[in-house]
Scaffold this active site. Structure first.
Site, mmCIF file in Angstrom:
data_model
loop_
_atom_site.group_PDB
_atom_site.id
_atom_site.type_symbol
_atom_site.label_atom_id
_atom_site.label_comp_id
_atom_site.label_asym_id
_atom_site.label_seq_id
_atom_site.Cartn_x
_atom_site.Cartn_y
_atom_site.Cartn_z
ATOM 1 N N GLY A 8 0.844 -1.205 0.000
ATOM 2 C CA GLY A 8 0.000 0.000 0.000
ATOM 3 C C GLY A 8 0.874 1.248 0.000
ATOM 4 O O GLY A 8 0.529 2.265 0.609
ATOM 5 N N GLY A 11 -0.589 4.848 -0.933
ATOM 6 C CA GLY A 11 -1.732 5.394 -0.196
ATOM 7 C C GLY A 11 -1.335 6.560 0.704
ATOM 8 O O GLY A 11 -0.189 7.021 0.687
ATOM 9 N N GLN A 12 -2.290 7.020 1.508
ATOM 10 C CA GLN A 12 -2.062 8.218 2.337
ATOM 11 C C GLN A 12 -0.876 8.028 3.279
ATOM 12 O O GLN A 12 -0.011 8.895 3.382
ATOM 13 C CB GLN A 12 -3.317 8.568 3.148
ATOM 14 C CG GLN A 12 -3.219 9.941 3.815
ATOM 15 C CD GLN A 12 -4.131 10.135 5.020
ATOM 16 O OE1 GLN A 12 -4.689 9.167 5.551
ATOM 17 N NE2 GLN A 12 -4.278 11.358 5.447
ATOM 18 N N ILE A 35 -0.706 -1.890 -5.998
ATOM 19 C CA ILE A 35 -1.581 -2.684 -6.854
ATOM 20 C C ILE A 35 -1.746 -1.957 -8.192
ATOM 21 O O ILE A 35 -1.648 -0.718 -8.239
ATOM 22 C CB ILE A 35 -2.974 -2.935 -6.202
ATOM 23 C CG1 ILE A 35 -3.577 -1.636 -5.681
ATOM 24 C CG2 ILE A 35 -2.902 -4.003 -5.122
ATOM 25 C CD1 ILE A 35 -5.039 -1.753 -5.303
ATOM 26 N N TYR A 143 -15.479 -1.907 9.018
ATOM 27 C CA TYR A 143 -14.089 -1.476 9.225
ATOM 28 C C TYR A 143 -13.643 -1.821 10.647
ATOM 29 O O TYR A 143 -12.576 -2.402 10.856
ATOM 30 C CB TYR A 143 -14.019 0.036 8.991
ATOM 31 C CG TYR A 143 -12.653 0.659 9.124
ATOM 32 C CD1 TYR A 143 -11.664 0.409 8.194
ATOM 33 C CD2 TYR A 143 -12.378 1.531 10.182
ATOM 34 C CE1 TYR A 143 -10.416 0.999 8.299
ATOM 35 C CE2 TYR A 143 -11.136 2.135 10.292
ATOM 36 C CZ TYR A 143 -10.153 1.866 9.346
ATOM 37 O OH TYR A 143 -8.919 2.456 9.458
ATOM 38 N N LYS A 147 -10.820 -4.366 12.114
ATOM 39 C CA LYS A 147 -9.693 -3.848 12.905
ATOM 40 C C LYS A 147 -9.538 -4.619 14.222
ATOM 41 O O LYS A 147 -8.426 -4.943 14.637
ATOM 42 C CB LYS A 147 -9.851 -2.340 13.161
ATOM 43 C CG LYS A 147 -9.575 -1.485 11.933
ATOM 44 C CD LYS A 147 -8.140 -1.667 11.432
ATOM 45 C CE LYS A 147 -7.869 -1.042 10.094
ATOM 46 N NZ LYS A 147 -6.581 -1.446 9.514
HETATM 47 C C1 AKB Z 1 -11.188 6.406 8.788
HETATM 48 O O1 AKB Z 1 -11.749 7.482 9.019
HETATM 49 O O2 AKB Z 1 -11.762 5.405 8.345
HETATM 50 C C2 AKB Z 1 -9.717 6.301 9.126
HETATM 51 C C3 AKB Z 1 -9.512 5.822 10.528
HETATM 52 C C4 AKB Z 1 -9.723 6.732 11.664
HETATM 53 O O3 AKB Z 1 -9.148 4.699 10.731
HETATM 54 N N1 AKB Z 1 -9.091 7.558 8.930
#
Ligand code: AKB
Length: 317
Positions: A8, A11-12, A35, A143, A147
Site C-alpha cells: 500500500g 496510499g495516504q 496494486i 471497518y 480492525k
Molecule cells: C477512517 O476514518 O476510516 C480512518 C480511521 C480513523 O481509521 N481515517
C-alpha cells in the site's frame, strides 16, 4: 528492520512512510508494494524498488519476500471506514484474508509485521473520553470489525507462533501529501484544502463530534518507533492507543481561521459517516504507548495547522 516491504505504498500513509524508511534508516532497502492502477510515481518510483504486491495474492507476496530477503512488512492495505460500509465483503477480503496471507508468510519466513489498527476498533459501548488501552471493543462498522479481528489475529500469531507483530491504533490522520479516501475523518484533511483554495467547506460531520486526530509526521514516527522498540519492554503488542489531539469541526475551523479568517463552513451531515463517528472515542488514553516504547507526539492542533497551511499554499497556489 533492514529489508522492508511496504504494502500500500502509494496510499495516504504508505507514500510518506516509504520515503521516511528509505531516507531515515541507514542501509535499508525498502520495496514499494502497490496494486495495478495505483502505481508509484516521481520520487517514490525513482528512489527504490517497486513491485506489484496484492495482499490477496499470497504467492506474489512470498516471491517478493524471497527476492529481497524481506525481514519486515508494513501492511497498509485497507478500505477505510465509510467505503468499507459500502463494500463490506471486499473490506473483509483485503483486511482479513490479506492479513492471513501476510501472517502465514511471516510465520514461515520469520518476518516482522506492522498492520495498523484504528480508533475504528472501538464502538458505542467503549468509554468515550480517555478511552483506556484495554477496554470494550464492540464496533458496529465492518471497518471496526476487521480492525478488532486484525488486533486479535496479530496477537494470536505472536503468542502461538512467535511472529513479531506490533501495531498502533491510528487516529484520523492529517497530511498535505496524499489524500485519504473513504474515511470518516477525511473531513479534517479536506477542510484545509478548501480553506487554502478559498472555497466554502461543506462539512459531512456534525458540530460537537469529537474524534482523535494526528498529524502525519507523528503517525510516521509512531509506525517506525513501535517496530524499533525493545521487545522486552512491550507488555502490549496489537495494538497501542496513540493520541495527540482531539477536536470537532468547529475546533479545527477556529484553528484555521487564525491564519485564514474568511474560511466559510456549512454542514451537510452524511448519515453513514456520522453514525460511525458517533461510535468512536472522543479521546484515547495513550499512557501505555508512552510507558512501553516512549511515544511522545510533537504536533498539537495549532502547530499542525500552521504547517498544513504553509505546505498546502506551496502545493496548491
Ligand atoms: C477512517 O476514518 O476510516 C480512518 C480511521 C480513523 O481509521 N481515517
Amino acid at each position: 528492520m533492514k529489508n522492508i516491504l511496504v504494502i500500500g505504498s502509494t496510499g495516504q500513509i504508505g507514500s510518506e512512510l516509504t520515503m521516511k524508511l528509505r531516507t531515515g534508516i541507514p542501509g535499508s532497502l525498502v520495496v514499494a508494494g502497490y496494486i495495478p492502477g495505483a502505481e508509484p510515481k516521481g520520487v517514490l518510483l525513482e528512489s527504490g524498488p517497486a513491485e506489484v504486491a496484492d495482499v490477496c495474492n499470497a504467492k506474489q507476496l512470498a516471491a517478493i519476500v524471497d527476492k529481497y530477503d524481506i525481514d519486515t512488512i508494513y501492511n497498509l492495505a485497507a478500505l477505510l471506514s465509510a467505503v468499507a460500509e459500502r463494500l463490506p465483503l471486499k473490506a473483509w477480503d483485503i483486511q482479513m484474508n490479506g492479513l492471513l496471507n501476510i501472517l502465514e508468510i511471516a510465520r514461515e519466513k520469520n518476518v516482522a509485521v506492522f498492520t495498523p489498527s484504528s480508533i475504528g476498533s472501538f464502538g458505542e459501548s467503549t468509554p468515550k473520553v480517555g478511552t483506556p488501552q484495554d477496554t470494550i471493543q464492540r464496533p458496529s462498522s465492518m471497518y471496526g470489525v476487521t480492525k478488532v479481528a486484525t488486533e486479535l489475529l496479530s496477537d494470536y500469531y505472536h503468542f502461538k507462533y512467535g511472529v513479531d507483530t506490533r501495531s498502533v491504533r491510528f487516529p484520523g490522520l492529517i497530511s498535505y501529501t496524499t489524500l485519504p479516501g473513504g474515511g470518516t475523518t477525511d473531513y479534517a484533511v479536506e477542510i484545509y484544502y478548501a480553506a487554502v483554495k478559498g472555497e466554502e467547506f461543506v462539512c459531512p460531520i456534525a458540530a460537537g463530534t469529537y474524534m482523535d486526530m494526528m498529524y502525519m509526521p507523528d503517525a510516521l514516527d509512531a509506525a517506525v518507533a513501535i517496530m524499533q522498540a525493545d521487545p522486552s519492554k512491550l507488555v502490549h503488542r496489537n495494538s497501542f492507543n496513540i493520541a495527540s489531539m482531539s477536536f470537532d469541526p468547529e475546533g479545527v475551523a477556529a484553528a484555521i481561521r487564525k491564519y485564514i479568517p474568511d474560511l466559510k463552513m456549512r454542514y451537510e451531515v452524511d448519515p453513514v459517516r456520522q453514525h460511525i463517528a458517533d461510535s468512536w472515542p472522543d479521546s484515547m488514553d495513550d499512557s501505555c504507548a508512552r510507558a512501553e516504547w516512549g511515544w511522545a507526539p510533537k504536533y498539537g492542533l495549532d502547530e499542525m495547522t500552521r504547517d498544513m497551511i504553509e505546505n498546502l499554499k506551496k502545493k496548491l497556489l
